[in-house]
Design a protein around this motif. Sequence first.
Motif, PDB file in Angstrom:
ATOM      1  N   ASN A  35      50.746  -6.826  86.815  1.00 29.57           N
ATOM      2  CA  ASN A  35      50.513  -5.273  86.666  1.00 29.57           C
ATOM      3  C   ASN A  35      50.958  -4.484  87.413  1.00 29.57           C
ATOM      4  N   SER A  36      51.028  -3.173  87.001  1.00 32.42           N
ATOM      5  CA  SER A  36      51.147  -2.197  87.660  1.00 32.42           C
ATOM      6  C   SER A  36      49.937  -1.596  88.185  1.00 32.42           C
ATOM      7  N   MET A  37      49.666  -2.318  89.250  1.00 35.41           N
ATOM      8  CA  MET A  37      48.658  -1.810  90.526  1.00 35.41           C
ATOM      9  C   MET A  37      48.893  -0.604  90.672  1.00 35.41           C
ATOM     10  N   ILE A  38      49.522  -0.121  91.765  1.00 34.49           N
ATOM     11  CA  ILE A  38      49.965   1.449  92.464  1.00 34.49           C
ATOM     12  C   ILE A  38      50.094   1.671  91.220  1.00 34.49           C
ATOM     13  N   TYR A  39      50.259   1.857  89.891  1.00 32.90           N
ATOM     14  CA  TYR A  39      50.114   3.637  88.630  1.00 32.90           C
ATOM     15  C   TYR A  39      48.406   3.398  88.765  1.00 32.90           C
ATOM     16  N   GLY A  40      47.601   1.975  88.539  1.00 31.62           N
ATOM     17  CA  GLY A  40      46.523   2.339  88.065  1.00 31.62           C
ATOM     18  C   GLY A  40      45.520   2.762  89.146  1.00 31.62           C
ATOM     19  N   ILE A  41      44.285   4.124  88.533  1.00 32.74           N
ATOM     20  CA  ILE A  41      43.718   4.564  89.323  1.00 32.74           C
ATOM     21  C   ILE A  41      42.754   3.030  89.743  1.00 32.74           C
ATOM     22  N   GLY A  42      42.024   2.275  88.709  1.00 36.12           N
ATOM     23  CA  GLY A  42      40.853   1.705  90.164  1.00 36.12           C
ATOM     24  C   GLY A  42      41.889   0.689  91.130  1.00 36.12           C
ATOM     25  N   MET A  43      43.001   0.084  90.907  1.00 37.48           N
ATOM     26  CA  MET A  43      43.316  -1.537  92.229  1.00 37.48           C
ATOM     27  C   MET A  43      44.050  -0.490  92.694  1.00 37.48           C
ATOM     28  N   GLY A  44      45.033   0.446  92.235  1.00 34.20           N
ATOM     29  CA  GLY A  44      45.871   1.817  92.892  1.00 34.20           C
ATOM     30  C   GLY A  44      45.462   2.127  93.938  1.00 34.20           C
ATOM     31  N   ASP A  45      43.844   2.735  94.039  1.00 35.39           N
ATOM     32  CA  ASP A  45      43.620   3.813  95.278  1.00 35.39           C
ATOM     33  C   ASP A  45      42.804   2.011  96.135  1.00 35.39           C
ATOM     34  N   PHE A  46      42.360   1.235  95.826  1.00 32.35           N
ATOM     35  CA  PHE A  46      41.913  -0.164  96.408  1.00 32.35           C
ATOM     36  C   PHE A  46      42.796  -0.573  97.514  1.00 32.35           C
ATOM     37  N   PHE A  47      44.346  -0.467  96.743  1.00 34.05           N
ATOM     38  CA  PHE A  47      44.918  -1.573  97.374  1.00 34.05           C
ATOM     39  C   PHE A  47      46.049  -0.665  98.648  1.00 34.05           C
ATOM     40  N   CYS A  48      45.910   0.915  98.409  1.00 37.86           N
ATOM     41  CA  CYS A  48      46.735   2.387  99.009  1.00 37.86           C
ATOM     42  C   CYS A  48      45.751   2.379 100.064  1.00 37.86           C
ATOM     43  N   VAL A  49      44.352   2.614  99.758  1.00 38.57           N
ATOM     44  CA  VAL A  49      42.854   2.858 100.759  1.00 38.57           C
ATOM     45  C   VAL A  49      42.884   0.931 101.876  1.00 38.57           C
ATOM     46  N   GLY A  50      43.362   0.520 101.488  1.00 38.66           N
ATOM     47  CA  GLY A  50      43.421  -0.695 102.416  1.00 38.66           C
ATOM     48  C   GLY A  50      44.292  -0.764 102.877  1.00 38.66           C
ATOM     49  N   LEU A  51      45.652  -1.243 102.743  1.00 39.80           N
ATOM     50  CA  LEU A  51      46.662  -0.922 103.470  1.00 39.80           C
ATOM     51  C   LEU A  51      46.910   0.672 104.558  1.00 39.80           C
ATOM     52  N   GLY A  52      46.456   1.462 103.830  1.00 40.97           N
ATOM     53  CA  GLY A  52      46.089   2.746 104.830  1.00 40.97           C
ATOM     54  C   GLY A  52      45.236   1.880 106.546  1.00 40.97           C
ATOM     55  N   LEU A  53      44.366   1.302 106.006  1.00 41.42           N
ATOM     56  CA  LEU A  53      43.284   1.010 106.964  1.00 41.42           C
ATOM     57  C   LEU A  53      43.999   0.200 107.919  1.00 41.42           C
ATOM     58  N   LEU A  54      44.336  -0.450 107.529  1.00 39.57           N
ATOM     59  CA  LEU A  54      45.477  -1.869 108.939  1.00 39.57           C
ATOM     60  C   LEU A  54      46.112  -1.455 108.914  1.00 39.57           C
ATOM     61  N   VAL A  55      46.843  -0.183 108.219  1.00 43.07           N
ATOM     62  CA  VAL A  55      48.173   0.026 109.152  1.00 43.07           C
ATOM     63  C   VAL A  55      47.752   0.775 110.656  1.00 43.07           C
ATOM     64  N   ALA A  56      46.550   1.793 110.705  1.00 45.32           N
ATOM     65  CA  ALA A  56      46.284   2.065 111.597  1.00 45.32           C
ATOM     66  C   ALA A  56      45.641   1.578 112.417  1.00 45.32           C
ATOM     67  N   LEU A  57      44.677   0.102 112.301  1.00 42.69           N
ATOM     68  CA  LEU A  57      44.480  -0.866 112.953  1.00 42.69           C
ATOM     69  C   LEU A  57      45.798  -1.730 113.934  1.00 42.69           C
ATOM     70  N   CYS A  58      46.606  -2.024 112.923  1.00 38.78           N
ATOM     71  CA  CYS A  58      47.922  -2.688 113.485  1.00 38.78           C
ATOM     72  C   CYS A  58      48.789  -1.764 114.300  1.00 38.78           C
ATOM     73  N   ARG A  59      48.274  -0.201 114.485  1.00 36.82           N
ATOM     74  CA  ARG A  59      49.752   0.764 114.941  1.00 36.82           C
ATOM     75  C   ARG A  59      49.697   0.046 116.770  1.00 36.82           C
ATOM     76  N   PRO A  60      50.838  -0.129 116.508  1.00 37.85           N
ATOM     77  CA  PRO A  60      50.928  -0.874 118.283  1.00 37.85           C
ATOM     78  C   PRO A  60      51.231   0.616 119.237  1.00 37.85           C
TER      79      PRO A  60
END
Length: 433
Positions: free
Chosen positions: A384-409
């Motif tokens: 599927n074109s995940m990032i391209y879709g509004i539902g799952m695209g936002d889900f993945f990008c929000v989740g990744l943004g949160l975890l990038v902040a959590l893993c900031r070394p």
Amino acid sequence: MWSETALPLTSLDRFRRALLYGVAVSPSLGTAVSALGRLALYLAALFWLLAALARHRSLLQAGAVERRPHALVLLAVGYMALTTLWSDVALPQALGSWTRHARLLTVPVLACLIASREEARAVLRVFAWGQVFIMLSAWMLVAGWSVPWATGEGQYYYAVYGTYLEQMISLAVLAAILWFQRATVFGPRGRWLALLLAGATLVLTLGFMPGRSGHMVLFGLLGLALLQALPARRRWLALLLPPLAVALLWPVAPAFRDRMQAALSEVRLFGQAGTETSSAGVRLVFWRASLQAVAERPLLGHGAGSWNTEYRRLKGPQASGREDTVSDPHQMFLLWAVEGGLLGLLLLCAVLTALWRWGAAAAPADAQTLRALVLALVISGLLNSMIYGIGMGDFFCVGLGLLVALCRPLSGPALAQQGQGGFGKGLGLRPDQ
């Protein structure tokens, strides 16, 4: 590393944190709410940038922007914007398509607006609770209860919002978050709650929901969990998990068995007769046309928004069915290759690689959670074109943004520097000390 305690919050901090909570829960509540959450996030980022510029701070100082993943995201999105100049479609249509690729900007924007590790954990908890709400609502549908807020297209497949395909993938990610973050996601006393909810999610997705993409994502994440749990010399055993899981589920999970049998039949029928009326057949036609389009312009691609135009051109006069109006090939990597060429595909892969490696200096549980989300995006992106879709695209990008902040070394000196100027001083935010 970041500390787990923070200074008292200012009024601006409280407003920003409330906004972050809203953004975190928005992908769980349907596409309209998801779009509003992203809009609020971008407006907050604009305010942050203007405040930083008013204090004569650079963007890198103001947000403590991590150069590796964030710079690659900006480069990838910027390049896809450049492809609108040679796109096969009109500029307004090309720009509209580019904004969907640009959803990736959510990752650095969200990570920059999170001021501390304690805050990142709090926002991740809200993100998880949003999906727990979906999971419990789906269980209510399984039980035959009336769920007034359930507006999904496939409620007979227990989809609360959106489609069962999207819900299956997001719930697979929820199970991984609950497992890897079991010691912290619900606080120090919430370990067994996390494990209980993870088990309920697994039973729901494997026993009742039919999404084949979601099953593949779930098997991949289970393999990752096993890989992390095994000693190094025995990690090859993780490769046995997917076939073993299929063998165990086949006789006891009818929804899983029926959908897998249907997939095999659809692929077999397409190979024999070229039938493209099934889900698998349509995807195979899309992918074949995509490879042909990439071969024509391999380096720079056909430009943002051009996939459907190229697909219809290659299909010829037969391009008249409903499936011929879709804007993407149901495959994230082929979409970037067609519209951005191999250069665009390389940039997308570089972003994913940087995100995978970003947790190397973080706590093991945080690194594993980030990698689980990246793996889920890769596996689901193959179908599927995940990032391209509004539902799952936002889900993945929000989740990744949160975890990038959590893993900031960040180390102690880096934190001190951040607190003295930039992000904290620019907006009145108080990083952990």
